[in-house]
Design a protein around this motif. Structure first.
Motif, PDB file in Angstrom:
ATOM      1  N   ALA A   1     104.789 -15.494  57.547  1.00 12.78           N
ATOM      2  CA  ALA A   1     104.556 -16.584  56.725  1.00 12.78           C
ATOM      3  C   ALA A   1     103.274 -16.698  56.337  1.00 12.78           C
ATOM      4  O   ALA A   1     102.824 -17.181  55.273  1.00 12.78           O
ATOM      5  N   PHE A   2     102.056 -16.340  57.202  1.00 10.03           N
ATOM      6  CA  PHE A   2     100.886 -16.462  56.735  1.00 10.03           C
ATOM      7  C   PHE A   2     100.611 -15.467  55.756  1.00 10.03           C
ATOM      8  O   PHE A   2      99.919 -15.657  54.601  1.00 10.03           O
ATOM      9  N   VAL A   3     101.051 -14.339  55.672  1.00  9.29           N
ATOM     10  CA  VAL A   3     100.758 -13.105  54.658  1.00  9.29           C
ATOM     11  C   VAL A   3     101.448 -13.556  53.244  1.00  9.29           C
ATOM     12  O   VAL A   3     100.851 -13.371  52.228  1.00  9.29           O
ATOM     13  N   ASN A   4     102.595 -14.157  53.410  1.00 10.13           N
ATOM     14  CA  ASN A   4     103.263 -14.631  52.220  1.00 10.13           C
ATOM     15  C   ASN A   4     102.360 -15.857  51.410  1.00 10.13           C
ATOM     16  O   ASN A   4     102.332 -15.765  50.227  1.00 10.13           O
ATOM     17  N   ALA A   5     101.966 -16.556  52.321  1.00  9.82           N
ATOM     18  CA  ALA A   5     100.993 -17.601  51.684  1.00  9.82           C
ATOM     19  C   ALA A   5      99.787 -17.213  51.001  1.00  9.82           C
ATOM     20  O   ALA A   5      99.367 -17.594  49.925  1.00  9.82           O
ATOM     21  N   VAL A   6      99.252 -16.271  51.700  1.00  8.79           N
ATOM     22  CA  VAL A   6      98.120 -15.608  50.960  1.00  8.79           C
ATOM     23  C   VAL A   6      98.304 -14.763  49.841  1.00  8.79           C
ATOM     24  O   VAL A   6      97.764 -14.950  48.869  1.00  8.79           O
ATOM     25  N   GLY A   7      99.523 -14.063  49.900  1.00 10.16           N
ATOM     26  CA  GLY A   7     100.008 -13.414  48.757  1.00 10.16           C
ATOM     27  C   GLY A   7     100.370 -14.496  47.549  1.00 10.16           C
ATOM     28  O   GLY A   7      99.999 -13.969  46.166  1.00 10.16           O
ATOM     29  N   MET A   8     100.905 -15.439  47.827  1.00  6.80           N
ATOM     30  CA  MET A   8     101.023 -16.425  46.852  1.00  6.80           C
ATOM     31  C   MET A   8      99.954 -16.794  46.126  1.00  6.80           C
ATOM     32  O   MET A   8      99.772 -17.188  45.058  1.00  6.80           O
ATOM     33  N   LEU A   9      98.728 -17.256  46.805  1.00  6.37           N
ATOM     34  CA  LEU A   9      97.433 -17.485  46.328  1.00  6.37           C
ATOM     35  C   LEU A   9      96.994 -16.517  45.507  1.00  6.37           C
ATOM     36  O   LEU A   9      96.252 -16.880  44.383  1.00  6.37           O
ATOM     37  N   ARG A  10      97.141 -15.223  45.959  1.00  4.99           N
ATOM     38  CA  ARG A  10      96.656 -14.295  45.041  1.00  4.99           C
ATOM     39  C   ARG A  10      97.265 -14.045  43.735  1.00  4.99           C
ATOM     40  O   ARG A  10      96.523 -13.895  42.635  1.00  4.99           O
TER      41      ARG A  10
ATOM     42  N   PHE B   1     103.444 -25.923  52.262  1.00  6.82           N
ATOM     43  CA  PHE B   1     101.914 -26.086  52.219  1.00  6.82           C
ATOM     44  C   PHE B   1     101.342 -24.857  52.945  1.00  6.82           C
ATOM     45  O   PHE B   1     101.724 -24.946  54.329  1.00  6.82           O
ATOM     46  N   ALA B   2     100.617 -24.071  52.562  1.00  3.61           N
ATOM     47  CA  ALA B   2      99.950 -22.763  53.096  1.00  3.61           C
ATOM     48  C   ALA B   2     100.973 -22.281  54.126  1.00  3.61           C
ATOM     49  O   ALA B   2     100.801 -21.428  54.868  1.00  3.61           O
ATOM     50  N   GLY B   3     102.277 -22.164  53.440  1.00  2.14           N
ATOM     51  CA  GLY B   3     103.354 -21.349  54.029  1.00  2.14           C
ATOM     52  C   GLY B   3     103.617 -21.903  55.628  1.00  2.14           C
ATOM     53  O   GLY B   3     104.209 -21.318  56.351  1.00  2.14           O
ATOM     54  N   GLY B   4     103.163 -23.130  55.849  1.00  2.00           N
ATOM     55  CA  GLY B   4     103.348 -23.662  57.286  1.00  2.00           C
ATOM     56  C   GLY B   4     102.341 -23.438  58.143  1.00  2.00           C
ATOM     57  O   GLY B   4     102.333 -23.846  59.028  1.00  2.00           O
ATOM     58  N   PHE B   5     101.353 -22.344  57.686  1.00  2.00           N
ATOM     59  CA  PHE B   5     100.269 -22.131  58.606  1.00  2.00           C
ATOM     60  C   PHE B   5      99.334 -23.329  58.869  1.00  2.00           C
ATOM     61  O   PHE B   5      98.820 -24.030  58.036  1.00  2.00           O
TER      62      PHE B   5
ATOM     63  N   ARG C   1      93.479 -24.902  45.914  1.00  2.00           N
ATOM     64  CA  ARG C   1      92.062 -24.809  46.438  1.00  2.00           C
ATOM     65  C   ARG C   1      92.396 -25.553  47.997  1.00  2.00           C
ATOM     66  O   ARG C   1      91.737 -25.072  49.037  1.00  2.00           O
ATOM     67  N   ARG C   2      93.094 -26.351  47.931  1.00  2.00           N
ATOM     68  CA  ARG C   2      93.307 -27.036  49.605  1.00  2.00           C
ATOM     69  C   ARG C   2      94.262 -25.926  50.409  1.00  2.00           C
ATOM     70  O   ARG C   2      93.765 -25.882  51.514  1.00  2.00           O
ATOM     71  N   GLU C   3      94.981 -25.215  49.974  1.00  2.00           N
ATOM     72  CA  GLU C   3      95.659 -24.110  50.808  1.00  2.00           C
ATOM     73  C   GLU C   3      94.563 -22.873  51.094  1.00  2.00           C
ATOM     74  O   GLU C   3      94.452 -22.614  52.361  1.00  2.00           O
ATOM     75  N   TRP C   4      93.802 -22.661  50.021  1.00  2.00           N
ATOM     76  CA  TRP C   4      92.670 -21.638  50.468  1.00  2.00           C
ATOM     77  C   TRP C   4      91.760 -22.091  51.501  1.00  2.00           C
ATOM     78  O   TRP C   4      91.202 -21.468  52.342  1.00  2.00           O
ATOM     79  N   GLN C   5      91.391 -23.492  51.742  1.00  3.93           N
ATOM     80  CA  GLN C   5      90.642 -23.833  52.555  1.00  3.93           C
ATOM     81  C   GLN C   5      91.232 -23.654  54.161  1.00  3.93           C
ATOM     82  O   GLN C   5      90.320 -23.264  54.793  1.00  3.93           O
ATOM     83  N   VAL C   6      92.411 -23.682  54.003  1.00  3.94           N
ATOM     84  CA  VAL C   6      93.185 -23.381  55.605  1.00  3.94           C
ATOM     85  C   VAL C   6      93.032 -22.192  55.580  1.00  3.94           C
ATOM     86  O   VAL C   6      92.977 -21.635  56.768  1.00  3.94           O
ATOM     87  N   LEU C   7      93.535 -21.199  54.400  1.00  3.82           N
ATOM     88  CA  LEU C   7      93.971 -19.728  54.852  1.00  3.82           C
ATOM     89  C   LEU C   7      92.579 -18.971  54.786  1.00  3.82           C
ATOM     90  O   LEU C   7      92.507 -17.823  55.647  1.00  3.82           O
ATOM     91  N   GLU C   8      91.699 -18.948  54.155  1.00  3.54           N
ATOM     92  CA  GLU C   8      90.391 -18.268  53.774  1.00  3.54           C
ATOM     93  C   GLU C   8      89.591 -17.978  55.123  1.00  3.54           C
ATOM     94  O   GLU C   8      89.344 -16.643  55.261  1.00  3.54           O
ATOM     95  N   PRO C   9      89.285 -18.885  56.040  1.00  2.15           N
ATOM     96  CA  PRO C   9      88.764 -18.340  57.040  1.00  2.15           C
ATOM     97  C   PRO C   9      89.497 -17.287  58.068  1.00  2.15           C
ATOM     98  O   PRO C   9      88.838 -16.438  58.436  1.00  2.15           O
ATOM     99  N   VAL C  10      90.653 -17.474  58.157  1.00  2.00           N
ATOM    100  CA  VAL C  10      91.534 -16.359  58.880  1.00  2.00           C
ATOM    101  C   VAL C  10      91.554 -15.071  57.982  1.00  2.00           C
ATOM    102  O   VAL C  10      91.621 -14.114  58.394  1.00  2.00           O
ATOM    103  N   VAL C  11      91.499 -15.058  56.775  1.00  2.00           N
ATOM    104  CA  VAL C  11      91.588 -13.689  55.840  1.00  2.00           C
ATOM    105  C   VAL C  11      90.334 -13.129  55.986  1.00  2.00           C
ATOM    106  O   VAL C  11      90.251 -12.196  55.902  1.00  2.00           O
ATOM    107  N   ARG C  12      89.117 -13.887  55.979  1.00  2.00           N
ATOM    108  CA  ARG C  12      87.637 -13.350  55.914  1.00  2.00           C
ATOM    109  C   ARG C  12      87.236 -12.847  57.473  1.00  2.00           C
ATOM    110  O   ARG C  12      86.390 -11.984  57.586  1.00  2.00           O
TER     111      ARG C  12
END
Length: 316
Positions: A271-280, A310-314, A181-192
């Protein structure tokens, strides 16, 4: 919390998808007397024999999937595949025997594809396939259709799944869920947001990409390899298609990209897409009740994720 589908439930779902595909094929004028299931995981894939047509029927979907959304996604897949085939790109094309549109029947939405005989004597060469992804990207660059930005990341699915998993401690350790959940808070805005992505990664061009790991979705046909399964086709960075594969595959892609006059993969975007892929992968745990075998597939990915930064370092 044992509401997972049983083997008998799964068998009935497969049989229902087979019946729906058979009936839809006959309604479209195909001769179908010996339909058989050739693949059954997230979708039931049916050869409508003796017609040279394959129906793909998605059966494992996020709860509450909107039929209209699914049909739009299927339409995009059909459009991209047909466009590539018309330009000589080696893909499994939509069947020319039926209209290139998704068909809804008995609660399923399905698409129809040309039957291609599989070469069962060969094993996939995933490193070579990673190199081949650069050729696919070169072919897809000029696709003129409109595609959503990083729709393949399925952000609604990730958000909803993390919420649902709070009620399933049997599927995920609470500490893992908290981190996700904490990682998704970091990554989600950039994914969307395309604007947020471009701000985070200036100069990284976007283009149509396969969306679902093309190195794992090359069909070994008896007459040659074919790109397939564009279900998650999207607008995004080319790095998305190499997510979670590792350095050997990235190097193979880069060699072919250089040969094609294309840029190499960007380490920060990887690193970013790897982190998103891990959360998927974490989010896929929410589909285990529909397909219990997924748990065995996802466990190694979860173990790998725990070892990553954490969050792939992003950092936003």
């Amino acid at each position: 919390m044992t509401d997972d589908l049983t083997p008998s439930h799964l068998a009935r779902r497969t049989a229902a998808a087979l019946d729906a595909a058979t009936g839809a094929g006959r309604d479209l004028g195909l001769t179908v007397t010996d339909a058989r299931v050739v693949h059954d995981l997230f979708s039931v894939v049916v050869h409508l024999a003796p017609a040279p047509v394959v129906a793909r029927v998605p059966t494992v979907l996020p709860p509450g999937t909107d039929p209209g959304f699914l049909a739009r996604r299927q339409r995009a897949e059909l459009d991209v595949s047909r466009w590539l085939a018309d330009r000589g790109t080696p893909v499994i094309p939509p069947s020319p025997l039926v209209p290139p549109e998704p068909v809804r029947r008995d609660g399923f939405s399905m698409t129809f594809w040309q039957f291609v005989e599989e070469d069962r004597d060969r094993e996939p060469d995933y490193v070579a396939n990673a190199a081949s992804a650069a050729d696919l990207h070169a072919a897809m660059r000029a696709y003129p259709g409109e595609l959503e930005f990083l729709s393949a990341a399925e952000p609604h699915f990730v958000t909803d799944s993390l919420e649902m998993l709070a009620e399933r401690p049997d599927l995920i350790d609470p500490a893992d869920l908290d981190r996700a959940r904490r990682e998704w808070q970091v990554l989600e805005p950039v994914v969307r947001s395309r604007a947020a992505f471009e701000n985070a990664f200036p100069g990284i061009g976007l283009q149509p990409v396969h969306g679902d790991s093309p190195p794992a979705n090359i069909f070994l046909g008896v007459e040659g390899d074919l790109y397939s399964d564009f279900e998650l086709v999207t607008l995004g960075p080319v790095e998305w298609d190499l997510a979670a594969l590792g350095p050997e595959y990235e190097a193979a892609y880069n060699r072919r990209a250089e040969h094609n006059g294309m840029r190499p993969l960007d380490a920060d975007v990887m690193a970013f897409v790897n982190a998103v892929g891990m959360l998927r992968a974490v989010a896929v745990l929410a589909l285990v009740p529909q397909l219990p075998v997924l748990l065995d597939y996802v466990k190694p990915a979860i173990a790998q994720w725990r070892e990553t930064p954490f969050a792939g370092g992003f950092q936003a």
